[in-house]
Design an enzyme around this catalytic site. Structure first.
Site, PDB file in Angstrom:
ATOM      1  N   HIS A  28      21.097   1.377 -34.405  1.00 16.32           N
ATOM      2  CA  HIS A  28      22.014   2.779 -33.716  1.00 16.32           C
ATOM      3  C   HIS A  28      21.344   3.031 -32.322  1.00 16.32           C
ATOM      4  CE1 HIS A  28      18.498   5.354 -34.871  1.00 16.32           C
ATOM      5  NE2 HIS A  28      18.520   5.042 -35.959  1.00 16.32           N
ATOM      6  N   HIS A  31      17.403   2.825 -31.839  1.00 12.90           N
ATOM      7  CA  HIS A  31      16.831   1.522 -31.606  1.00 12.90           C
ATOM      8  C   HIS A  31      17.295   0.774 -30.215  1.00 12.90           C
ATOM      9  CE1 HIS A  31      17.786   1.801 -36.097  1.00 12.90           C
ATOM     10  NE2 HIS A  31      16.326   1.713 -35.990  1.00 12.90           N
ATOM     11  N   CYS A 137       6.500   8.443 -49.085  1.00 10.01           N
ATOM     12  CA  CYS A 137       7.998   8.566 -48.848  1.00 10.01           C
ATOM     13  C   CYS A 137       8.474   7.025 -48.225  1.00 10.01           C
ATOM     14  CB  CYS A 137       7.954   9.211 -47.398  1.00 10.01           C
ATOM     15  SG  CYS A 137       9.479   8.971 -46.452  1.00 10.01           S
ATOM     16  N   CYS A 140       9.498   6.198 -44.829  1.00 11.10           N
ATOM     17  CA  CYS A 140       8.340   6.000 -43.769  1.00 11.10           C
ATOM     18  C   CYS A 140       7.679   4.969 -44.371  1.00 11.10           C
ATOM     19  CB  CYS A 140       7.454   7.198 -43.635  1.00 11.10           C
ATOM     20  SG  CYS A 140       8.014   8.896 -42.831  1.00 11.10           S
ATOM     21  N   CYS A 162       9.576  14.704 -47.566  1.00 10.13           N
ATOM     22  CA  CYS A 162       8.928  14.063 -46.422  1.00 10.13           C
ATOM     23  C   CYS A 162       9.535  14.966 -45.022  1.00 10.13           C
ATOM     24  CB  CYS A 162       9.406  12.981 -46.094  1.00 10.13           C
ATOM     25  SG  CYS A 162       9.292  12.051 -44.535  1.00 10.13           S
ATOM     26  N   HIS A 165      11.937  12.566 -42.864  1.00 11.00           N
ATOM     27  CA  HIS A 165      13.399  12.057 -43.616  1.00 11.00           C
ATOM     28  C   HIS A 165      13.769  13.422 -44.240  1.00 11.00           C
ATOM     29  CE1 HIS A 165      11.554   8.301 -42.712  1.00 11.00           C
ATOM     30  NE2 HIS A 165      12.756   7.866 -42.416  1.00 11.00           N
ATOM     31  N   LYS A 313      16.160  14.525 -35.258  1.00 17.25           N
ATOM     32  CA  LYS A 313      15.867  13.237 -34.879  1.00 17.25           C
ATOM     33  C   LYS A 313      17.284  12.634 -35.497  1.00 17.25           C
ATOM     34  CE  LYS A 313      13.132   9.112 -35.671  1.00 17.25           C
ATOM     35  NZ  LYS A 313      13.545   8.298 -36.792  1.00 17.25           N
ATOM     36  N   LYS A 316      19.558   6.950 -39.401  1.00 21.68           N
ATOM     37  CA  LYS A 316      20.732   6.409 -39.854  1.00 21.68           C
ATOM     38  C   LYS A 316      21.504   7.330 -40.932  1.00 21.68           C
ATOM     39  CE  LYS A 316      18.179   2.245 -39.693  1.00 21.68           C
ATOM     40  NZ  LYS A 316      17.193   1.660 -39.830  1.00 21.68           N
TER      41      LYS A 316
HETATM   42  O1  ME8 Z   1       9.712   2.454 -37.843  1.00 22.28           O
HETATM   43  N1  ME8 Z   1      15.173   8.296 -30.895  1.00 22.28           N
HETATM   44  O2  ME8 Z   1      11.505   0.699 -37.908  1.00 22.28           O
HETATM   45  P1  ME8 Z   1      12.868   1.593 -37.300  1.00 22.28           P
HETATM   46  C1  ME8 Z   1      14.523   7.398 -30.294  1.00 22.28           C
HETATM   47  N2  ME8 Z   1       9.903  -1.147 -38.986  1.00 22.28           N
HETATM   48  N3  ME8 Z   1      14.087   6.277 -30.756  1.00 22.28           N
HETATM   49  C2  ME8 Z   1      14.203   5.842 -32.025  1.00 22.28           C
HETATM   50  C3  ME8 Z   1      15.320   6.647 -32.773  1.00 22.28           C
HETATM   51  C4  ME8 Z   1      15.705   7.948 -32.137  1.00 22.28           C
HETATM   52  N4  ME8 Z   1      16.453   8.973 -32.588  1.00 22.28           N
HETATM   53  N5  ME8 Z   1      15.459   6.556 -33.958  1.00 22.28           N
HETATM   54  C5  ME8 Z   1      14.704   5.167 -34.012  1.00 22.28           C
HETATM   55  C6  ME8 Z   1      10.025   1.048 -38.097  1.00 22.28           C
HETATM   56  N6  ME8 Z   1      14.306   4.939 -32.644  1.00 22.28           N
HETATM   57  C7  ME8 Z   1       8.961  -0.031 -38.294  1.00 22.28           C
HETATM   58  C8  ME8 Z   1       8.526  -0.480 -37.223  1.00 22.28           C
HETATM   59  S1  ME8 Z   1       6.618  -1.929 -35.726  1.00 22.28           S
HETATM   60  C9  ME8 Z   1       5.183  -2.847 -36.139  1.00 22.28           C
HETATM   61  C10 ME8 Z   1       7.515  -1.304 -37.287  1.00 22.28           C
HETATM   62  C11 ME8 Z   1      13.572   3.634 -32.423  1.00 22.28           C
HETATM   63  O3  ME8 Z   1      13.613   0.656 -37.771  1.00 22.28           O
HETATM   64  C12 ME8 Z   1      12.047   3.964 -32.243  1.00 22.28           C
HETATM   65  O4  ME8 Z   1      11.542   3.141 -31.362  1.00 22.28           O
HETATM   66  O5  ME8 Z   1      12.659   2.809 -38.301  1.00 22.28           O
HETATM   67  C13 ME8 Z   1      11.365   4.091 -33.411  1.00 22.28           C
HETATM   68  O6  ME8 Z   1      10.162   4.156 -33.545  1.00 22.28           O
HETATM   69  C14 ME8 Z   1      12.194   2.813 -33.809  1.00 22.28           C
HETATM   70  O7  ME8 Z   1      13.260   2.849 -33.375  1.00 22.28           O
HETATM   71  C15 ME8 Z   1      12.113   2.930 -35.604  1.00 22.28           C
HETATM   72  O8  ME8 Z   1      12.622   1.962 -36.083  1.00 22.28           O
END
Ligand code: ME8
Length: 538
Positions: A28, A31, A137, A140, A162, A165, A313, A316
């Protein structure tokens, strides 16, 4: 002696990473925000002439993925393969993300090396077995501290939620393996103290320092209630905790324990870009793991703020319903890459609105920048048959432009390349665009054109050369942010022929006045930022 380009090429790469994203769903806006930022940073450093390695990828183990796959009636691996190939990789390609590698945590190059790393920690007596009970959670993939939980209301009344979330946590009790994280409290604090830039921005650094100062608890690094993960090598009833598995991607993707040459010329990362939701994993657990294994620590953990929807925030579950592709089909890919970095100070939270995007697109991209490019090309066409004239009558007004450019280059290079202040860097370039627009308005070349004297023609030539040469520099400086548009401008200026490929133009030289040679063929190229269609109705 300063390193030459080729010496730099042989040395360590400037290594940038994004988080590896969970593939329980399609990417989204959030990311894409972090991934575009990483792409701009990497492209910037490539245009400094540095060797660069930009890594992104996907995080495919753990309960969250397993449950999603189960709910969809396929195996976790099938689910991941489908999402990666049909959603994640295509979006990065669409957004012109020039990553050098894409790591998936289900790849053997990763899973084998993770087992070796964890085995190594076990052999070093950094891991022990114990039992743990606590609120977990799944969103997380993290045990929470009781104090940070929220009291549920409505459908969740009587349950603990959480804080990120806003979903109920689950009470887990397990016999687990633990990493002696508590032993790293002082070492981490000493590292933060000695490296003030290790965690950015300042607010993120303060949060981490305050958290660590309270003392760290040992970390459970295995799970035995499900099996979608990498087995603990000495006890295959357990799988490795998904965060330990995931963090190691930054090492396994660049040849840890496999390709020493690659590893030494890449690792550690210069910048780990992360959202602030996952700051603690990167600023606490990851460096402690590296210390425990005797590996060098990354240069910087840079946390971006959150894209917000309705004060929460963006995630999804609470998306606006707007996908990155909905925005790119309306505004174009380049404007999309530009907008979020331009509109939100990196590190701060920010809201997105269609109206704000439209307004900035029209005033800054189409009117200020796009119009400048088309007017200048049109005038070189009209007055000089498309052949760029030489500037032979430079005066005070031109000197102000030369100085303005030098300032813009220095500012943009420091802000984007060093400080990750994308907004500040982009503004520095757009201030220069405004300055050039003001210069044209004041110089009124369309009036000067009516003066057929040699002096008048020399002024006209000088004004148009100054404007075109300014645009040459703007194309170079905006290339990391808007590669497709910059290329259009580059082509329209005839610069590909006279100066070579745009991506090879170095940032440091962008401000050297007079690079675009007189005589170059300037053509009126495609409109850089077309007028927007009406906003599509849902
Ligand atoms: O946390 N605003 O993956 P994830 C800004 N797999 N950035 C955002 C965002 C938002 N609303 N939503 C997501 C994970 N992001 C783990 C990471 S790393 C070794 C493992 C971005 O799919 C932001 O960079 O939940 C956030 O940290 C990341 O997507 C989380 O992606």
């Amino acid at each position: 002696m300063a390193a030459t380009g080729s010496e730099k090429q042989g040395g360590k790469a400037f290594y940038v990473t994004t988080p590896i994203y969970y593939v329980n769903d399609a990417p989204h806006l959030g990311h894409a925000y972090t991934t575009v930022a990483g792409d701009v940073l990497s492209r910037w450093h490539r245009q400094r002439g540095e060797k660069v390695w930009y890594l992104t990828g996907t995080d495919e183990h753990g309960q969250k993925i397993m449950r999603t796959a189960n709910a969809n009636g396929v195996s976790p691996q099938e689910w991941c393969d489908k999402l990666v190939e049909e959603a994640w990789k295509p979006l990065w390609e669409h957004l012109e993300i020039a990553n050098d590698d894409f790591i998936r945590t289900t790849q053997k190059r990763h899973t084998d090396r993770v087992q070796e790393f964890v085995q190594d920690l076990y052999d070093k007596n950094e891991i022990y077995k114990s039992s743990y009970e606590g609120p977990y959670c799944v969103g997380c993939e993290e045990y929470k501290l009781p104090g940070e939980l929220l009291d549920g209301e409505g459908e969740y009344a009587g349950q603990k939620l959480c804080p990120i979330h806003k979903k109920p946590v689950e009470l887990l009790q397990e016999e687990n393996y633990f990493f002696k994280l508590s032993e790293y409290t002082e070492k981490l604090l000493a590292h933060y103290e000695a490296n003030p830039d290790f965690i950015q921005p300042e607010s993120a650094r303060n949060e981490v320092v305050n958290f660590v100062k309270q003392g760290l608890q040992d970390l459970s690094i295995s799970r035995s209630t499900f099996d979608w993960g990498i087995p603990i090598p000495w006890d295959d009833k357990h799988v490795i905790y998904v965060w330990i598995d995931a963090l190691l991607n930054y090492a396994t993707a660049v040849g840890y324990n496999e390709n020493p040459e690659k590893f030494e010329s890449t690792f550690p990362a210069d910048v780990h870009l992360v959202g602030k939701d996952i700051l603690r994993f990167h600023a606490i657990i990851w460096p402690a793991m590296l210390m425990a294994n005797g590996l060098p620590l990354p240069g910087r953990i840079a946390a971006n703020g959150w894209l917000m929807v309705g004060g929460e925030k963006m995630s999804k579950s609470n998306l606006t319903g707007i996908k990155p592709q909905d925005l790119t089909s309306h505004f174009g890919v380049d404007a999309y890459r530009w907008y979020f970095l331009r509109a939100i100070a990196f590190g701060q939270d920010g809201s997105f609105s269609w109206e704000d995007f439209s307004a900035r697109y029209t005033s800054e991209l189409a009117n200020d920048y796009g119009n400048l490019a088309s007017r200048v090309a049109a005038m070189v066409g009209k007055y000089f048959g498309g052949e760029l004239p030489a500037a032979t009558a430079d005066g005070e007004a031109e000197k102000a432009i030369h100085d303005g450019l030098a300032h813009a280059v220095a500012q943009a290079d420091r802000k984007i390349g060093d400080e990750l202040d994308f907004q500040g860097g982009i503004l520095a370039v757009f201030d220069f665009v405004k300055q050039v627009n003001g210069y044209i308005t004041e110089q009124e070349p369309w009036k000067v054109a009516k003066d057929a004297s040699a002096e008048g023609q020399a002024r006209l030539a000088t004004i148009l050369y100054t404007a075109a040469e300014s645009l040459r520099a703007v194309a170079v400086l905006l290339n990391p942010v808007m590669p497709e548009t910059s290329q259009k401008l580059w082509d329209s200026l005839g610069a590909e022929v006279s100066l070579g490929a745009l991506a090879d133009q170095q940032i440091q030289e962008a401000g050297d006045w007079g690079r675009l040679p007189a005589g170059t063929t300037v053509t009126k190229g495609a409109v850089l930022f077309p007028r927007l269609e009406e906003k599509p109705t849902a």
